[in-house]
Enzyme design. Structure first.
Site, PDB file in Angstrom:
ATOM      1  CB  THR A  96      -0.838  -0.050   1.296  1.00 17.18           C
ATOM      2  OG1 THR A  96      -1.708  -1.157   1.206  1.00 17.18           O
ATOM      3  CG2 THR A  96      -1.625   1.206   1.539  1.00 17.18           C
ATOM      4  NE  ARG A 127      -9.116  -7.574   2.799  1.00 15.80           N
ATOM      5  CZ  ARG A 127      -8.088  -6.732   2.876  1.00 15.80           C
ATOM      6  NH1 ARG A 127      -7.849  -5.877   1.913  1.00 15.80           N
ATOM      7  NH2 ARG A 127      -7.290  -6.745   3.914  1.00 15.80           N
ATOM      8  CB  VAL A 128     -13.786  -3.312   2.016  1.00 14.57           C
ATOM      9  CG1 VAL A 128     -13.279  -1.921   2.350  1.00 14.57           C
ATOM     10  CG2 VAL A 128     -14.676  -3.269   0.774  1.00 14.57           C
ATOM     11  N   GLY A 129     -10.510  -3.676   2.842  1.00 14.48           N
ATOM     12  CA  GLY A 129      -9.520  -3.662   3.933  1.00 14.48           C
ATOM     13  C   GLY A 129      -9.658  -2.444   4.825  1.00 14.48           C
ATOM     14  CG  ASP A 130      -6.066  -1.302   6.731  1.00 17.83           C
ATOM     15  OD1 ASP A 130      -5.956  -2.067   5.753  1.00 17.83           O
ATOM     16  OD2 ASP A 130      -5.137  -0.566   7.117  1.00 17.83           O
ATOM     17  CB  THR A 161       1.192  -0.119   4.906  1.00 16.82           C
ATOM     18  OG1 THR A 161       1.405  -1.314   4.146  1.00 16.82           O
ATOM     19  CG2 THR A 161       2.482   0.256   5.614  1.00 16.82           C
ATOM     20  N   GLY A 180      -4.801  -5.755   6.797  1.00 13.34           N
ATOM     21  CA  GLY A 180      -5.966  -4.896   7.001  1.00 13.34           C
ATOM     22  C   GLY A 180      -6.970  -5.373   8.027  1.00 13.34           C
TER      23      GLY A 180
HETATM   24  N1  ASP Z   1      -3.658  -2.666   4.535  1.00  8.26           N
HETATM   25  C1  ASP Z   1      -3.889  -3.132   3.189  1.00  8.26           C
HETATM   26  C2  ASP Z   1      -5.127  -3.974   3.169  1.00  8.26           C
HETATM   27  O1  ASP Z   1      -5.282  -4.809   4.027  1.00  8.26           O
HETATM   28  C3  ASP Z   1      -2.751  -3.914   2.635  1.00  8.26           C
HETATM   29  C4  ASP Z   1      -1.424  -3.220   2.730  1.00  8.26           C
HETATM   30  O2  ASP Z   1      -1.210  -2.360   3.550  1.00  8.26           O
HETATM   31  O3  ASP Z   1      -0.562  -3.549   1.918  1.00  8.26           O
HETATM   32  O4  ASP Z   1      -5.914  -3.836   2.275  1.00  8.26           O
END
Ligand code: ASP
Length: 359
Positions: A225, A253-256, A276, A279
């Site tokens: 990220t 799926r949705v991350g953080d 990063t 998530g």
């Molecule tokens: N935090 C991001 C997610 O889980 C992945 C990342 O930071 O590379 O979508």
């Protein structure tokens, strides 16, 4: 005489109750809340990350390392120049992230990781610490620069988050650049997907699928990220984060990253944070807001707050990753519990710090 004596006793009781005398504890409270060392250290500053994970020197060629460093420097210089010329932290964060999104080196914009269905679905968010406004987009497939969409959602819609087709329709209405879904596809990320799927299949044969998904090797190929936090000359803090999410992610799926307070948060009273990492854990640990809250409610320094969340809370839950942050005094923090995190910072003197590995 009796009256005088009782008046004296009343005054004495009032004093001992602390009504008229300052309570030494109040003073102690003030000291913790407003840390004596917390003075403005930078009039403006900027920090970026390009993802955290198992980034080891032994797996890196000199050319690759130079390529990453050059892109980090190019990106941060864009934001630094805006801030130095008196521009806003909002512009600095957006334009800096655009450089990283347009580079295939990072898992955001071009170069985003693939989902299990071999699509690229992007998440982003931005937050303005001056008014606590925020904008976020989730699961878009055709918006070239998701951070621009997040900003449009913040500034030109009554909402905070838009997802999927609706977010893309809004992006068209706002005149943002639209690309075909193939634009995001890169060979490197396709190879990662294939590797992860192969490992997953191999693991599934050995153990149940739930454990396979969380296999350490699989987990490590997922990060990358990008994020940026900035403090401008007017004291405004902004945080922005953009990502393709995690390789092999499934079913919408949705991350953080687009969850305000998890992967991204800014508040002029405290700090701006971009995260990063894994998530699911960043959402459950409300990472970015937690750091801000430790400063706001407990009077911790930025460094102590980041340590508490990144070195203790996230790993204790089983997650990993890192953050970049700036507080209202211009203190810079780059904190991670992984082997590496692509990162860079510039202070108001123009001093550039670039890092990749933990040591
Ligand atoms: N935090 C991001 C997610 O889980 C992945 C990342 O930071 O590379 O979508």
């Amino acid at each position: 005489m009796k009256k005088l004596l009782s008046l004296f006793i009343i005054i004495l009781i009032a004093f001992s109750c602390g009504e008229l005398v300052p309570n030494p504890d109040d003073n102690a409270e003030n000291i913790t809340r407003e840390h004596p060392k917390q003075k403005k250290v930078n009039d403006f500053a900027i920090v970026i990350h390009g993802g955290a994970g198992t980034i080891l020197k032994k797996n890196m060629t000199d050319e690759k390392e130079a390529e990453y460093k050059a892109k980090l420097e190019e990106a941060i210089t864009v934001g630094y120049t805006i801030l130095k010329n008196g521009g806003t932290s909002l512009d600095a964060v957006e334009k800096t992230i655009n450089v990283l999104e347009d580079s295939p080196l990072f898992n955001a914009g071009k170069g985003a990781v693939f989902t299990n269905a071999e699509t690229n679905e992007l998440d982003a968010s931005i937050m303005d610490g001056s008014n606590l406004n925020a904008g976020a987009s989730a699961g878009t497939k055709t918006v070239k620069n998701p951070i621009n969409l997040a900003r449009k959602i913040m500034e030109n819609s009554p909402h905070v988050m838009m997802a999927g087709n609706g977010a893309e329709t809004f992006a068209i209405e706002q005149g943002l650049e639209i690309v075909s879904p193939e634009y995001f596809s890169t060979e490197k990320r396709m190879q990662s997907l294939k590797r992860v799927k192969a490992k997953e299949m191999q693991k599934e044969k050995e153990i149940d699928s739930e454990s396979a998904f969380y296999d350490a090797d699989i987990k490590d190929s997922k990060f990358g990220t990008v994020g940026c936090v900035a403090l401008d000359k007017n004291g405004n803090l902004v945080a922005g984060t953009s990502t393709g999410g995690m390789t092999n992610k499934r079913y919408g799926r949705v991350g953080d990253v687009p969850i305000i307070g998890a992967g991204n948060y800014a508040n002029n009273a405290t700090c701006a944070v971009s995260g990063t990492g894994w998530g699911e854990y960043f959402i459950r640990a409300t990472v970015a807001h937690d750091i801000s809250a430790l400063i706001e409610y407990k009077g911790l320094s930025l460094e102590a707050a980041a340590n508490e969340v990144i070195q203790k809370k996230v790993p204790n839950l089983g997650g990993n990753g890192g953050i970049i942050a700036i507080d209202k005094y211009g203190n810079i923090e780059m904190n991670f519990n992984t082997a590496g995190m692509y990162r860079a910072s510039m202070n108001d003197k123009g001093e550039l710090v670039i890092g990749i590995y933990s040591k």
